[in-house]
Motif scaffolding. Structure first.
Motif, mmCIF file in Angstrom:
data_model
loop_
_atom_site.group_PDB
_atom_site.id
_atom_site.type_symbol
_atom_site.label_atom_id
_atom_site.label_comp_id
_atom_site.label_asym_id
_atom_site.label_seq_id
_atom_site.Cartn_x
_atom_site.Cartn_y
_atom_site.Cartn_z
ATOM 1 N N VAL A 4 -52.673 63.522 30.412
ATOM 2 C CA VAL A 4 -52.275 62.478 29.054
ATOM 3 C C VAL A 4 -50.801 62.792 28.948
ATOM 4 C CG1 VAL A 4 -52.780 61.893 26.831
ATOM 5 C CG2 VAL A 4 -54.547 62.335 28.355
ATOM 6 N N LEU A 5 -49.951 61.766 28.879
ATOM 7 C CA LEU A 5 -48.278 62.151 28.549
ATOM 8 C C LEU A 5 -48.359 62.109 26.937
ATOM 9 C CD1 LEU A 5 -45.420 62.395 29.604
ATOM 10 C CD2 LEU A 5 -45.418 60.052 29.686
ATOM 11 N N VAL A 6 -47.859 63.162 26.354
ATOM 12 C CA VAL A 6 -47.479 63.148 25.057
ATOM 13 C C VAL A 6 -46.047 62.624 24.693
ATOM 14 C CG1 VAL A 6 -47.167 64.640 22.903
ATOM 15 C CG2 VAL A 6 -48.985 65.199 24.580
ATOM 16 N N ILE A 7 -45.989 61.532 23.837
ATOM 17 C CA ILE A 7 -44.465 60.803 23.649
ATOM 18 C C ILE A 7 -44.314 60.833 22.126
ATOM 19 C CG2 ILE A 7 -44.673 59.698 25.851
ATOM 20 C CD1 ILE A 7 -45.197 56.940 24.180
ATOM 21 N N GLY A 8 -42.969 60.529 21.749
ATOM 22 C CA GLY A 8 -42.591 60.140 20.465
ATOM 23 C C GLY A 8 -41.945 58.928 20.601
ATOM 24 N N ASP A 9 -41.613 58.301 19.423
ATOM 25 C CA ASP A 9 -40.737 57.240 19.105
ATOM 26 C C ASP A 9 -39.504 57.095 20.102
ATOM 27 O OD1 ASP A 9 -42.245 56.165 17.239
ATOM 28 O OD2 ASP A 9 -41.141 56.822 15.560
ATOM 29 N N SER A 10 -38.742 58.185 20.349
ATOM 30 C CA SER A 10 -37.664 58.008 21.395
ATOM 31 C C SER A 10 -38.035 57.591 22.859
ATOM 32 C CB SER A 10 -36.648 59.196 21.409
ATOM 33 O OG SER A 10 -37.585 60.316 21.657
ATOM 34 N N VAL A 25 -52.210 53.650 24.755
ATOM 35 C CA VAL A 25 -51.612 54.660 23.633
ATOM 36 C C VAL A 25 -52.658 54.990 22.782
ATOM 37 C CG1 VAL A 25 -49.903 54.708 22.059
ATOM 38 C CG2 VAL A 25 -49.563 53.126 23.903
ATOM 39 N N TYR A 26 -52.841 56.338 22.582
ATOM 40 C CA TYR A 26 -53.681 56.920 21.690
ATOM 41 C C TYR A 26 -53.145 57.474 20.503
ATOM 42 C CZ TYR A 26 -56.827 60.837 20.297
ATOM 43 O OH TYR A 26 -57.419 61.690 19.429
ATOM 44 N N LYS A 57 -50.348 59.798 24.483
ATOM 45 C CA LYS A 57 -50.977 60.222 23.183
ATOM 46 C C LYS A 57 -49.678 60.354 22.164
ATOM 47 C CE LYS A 57 -53.113 64.616 21.601
ATOM 48 N NZ LYS A 57 -53.752 65.650 21.988
ATOM 49 N N MET A 58 -49.830 59.855 21.064
ATOM 50 C CA MET A 58 -48.669 59.802 20.067
ATOM 51 C C MET A 58 -49.137 60.288 18.916
ATOM 52 S SD MET A 58 -46.269 56.785 19.574
ATOM 53 C CE MET A 58 -44.540 56.958 19.697
ATOM 54 N N GLU A 59 -48.565 61.184 18.219
ATOM 55 C CA GLU A 59 -48.743 61.879 16.895
ATOM 56 C C GLU A 59 -48.194 60.721 15.829
ATOM 57 O OE1 GLU A 59 -49.286 65.928 14.173
ATOM 58 O OE2 GLU A 59 -47.894 65.804 16.165
ATOM 59 N N VAL A 60 -49.248 60.298 14.985
ATOM 60 C CA VAL A 60 -48.508 59.418 13.807
ATOM 61 C C VAL A 60 -47.629 59.841 12.745
ATOM 62 C CG1 VAL A 60 -50.607 57.808 14.170
ATOM 63 C CG2 VAL A 60 -50.656 59.719 12.425
ATOM 64 N N ASP A 61 -47.745 60.994 12.532
ATOM 65 C CA ASP A 61 -46.910 61.479 11.344
ATOM 66 C C ASP A 61 -45.277 61.708 11.731
ATOM 67 O OD1 ASP A 61 -48.855 61.463 9.450
ATOM 68 O OD2 ASP A 61 -49.478 63.381 9.828
ATOM 69 N N PRO A 62 -44.972 62.144 12.879
ATOM 70 C CA PRO A 62 -43.760 62.215 13.179
ATOM 71 C C PRO A 62 -43.059 60.945 13.956
ATOM 72 C CG PRO A 62 -44.768 63.500 14.776
ATOM 73 C CD PRO A 62 -45.939 62.948 13.847
ATOM 74 N N GLY A 74 -55.193 53.411 10.783
ATOM 75 C CA GLY A 74 -55.999 54.421 10.680
ATOM 76 C C GLY A 74 -55.926 55.310 11.978
ATOM 77 N N VAL A 75 -56.430 56.444 12.049
ATOM 78 C CA VAL A 75 -56.540 57.298 13.404
ATOM 79 C C VAL A 75 -57.924 57.795 13.191
ATOM 80 C CG1 VAL A 75 -54.097 57.873 13.511
ATOM 81 C CG2 VAL A 75 -55.538 59.266 12.195
ATOM 82 N N PRO A 76 -58.347 58.015 14.729
ATOM 83 C CA PRO A 76 -57.938 57.607 15.901
ATOM 84 C C PRO A 76 -57.527 56.290 16.149
ATOM 85 C CG PRO A 76 -59.972 58.391 16.224
ATOM 86 C CD PRO A 76 -59.699 58.613 14.990
ATOM 87 N N ALA A 77 -56.526 55.849 16.842
ATOM 88 C CA ALA A 77 -56.141 54.262 16.969
ATOM 89 C C ALA A 77 -55.819 54.095 18.857
ATOM 90 C CB ALA A 77 -54.916 53.727 16.247
ATOM 91 N N PHE A 78 -56.259 53.121 19.306
ATOM 92 C CA PHE A 78 -55.856 52.634 20.600
ATOM 93 C C PHE A 78 -55.380 51.386 20.790
ATOM 94 C CE2 PHE A 78 -59.841 55.296 19.665
ATOM 95 C CZ PHE A 78 -59.457 56.298 20.503
#
Length: 110
Positions: A4-10, A25-26, A57-62, A74-78
């Motif tokens: 699983v690749l962890v990514i951010g908005d950028s 996208v998780y 995988k993307m953390e929602v807060d940042p 809501g989370v988790p979301a797919f």
């Protein structure tokens, strides 16, 4: 090593919207108990579907831009995204079978 690749908005546009294969996208959060339960299921899906699906995988807060764009409430979301478009969407903890059903519906056209 994680599949699983962890990514951010950028990275979202390059890794998801411009991907050559469908992307699951998780969306998750550190404070989310059900998200922790989903982590091993997501890893398994990434390994089993790796030949025809990218899992990120993307953390929602940042990452508020992607959360807003894909209407994560809501989370988790797919979100299953192909060719820059959302093909399938679900929120809440699910077992592996339910995620596979979501993917199989969305991947039919893949």
């Amino acid at each position: 090593m994680s599949s699983v690749l962890v990514i951010g908005d950028s990275e979202f546009e390059a890794e998801v919207l411009n991907a050559t294969q469908p992307v699951l996208v998780y969306f998750w959060a550190e404070w989310c108990g059900p998200c922790r339960l989903m982590a091993p299921v997501i890893e398994t899906i990434a390994k089993e579907y790796g030949d025809r699906l990218k899992v990120v995988k993307m953390e929602v807060d940042p990452n508020p831009e992607s959360v807003k764009k894909f209407k994560v409430e809501g989370v988790p979301a797919f979100r299953l995204i192909q060719d820059g478009e959302m093909k399938q969407s679900a929120e809440g903890a699910m077992n592996k079978q339910k995620i596979e059903e979501l993917l199989n519906k969305g991947l039919v056209t893949a």
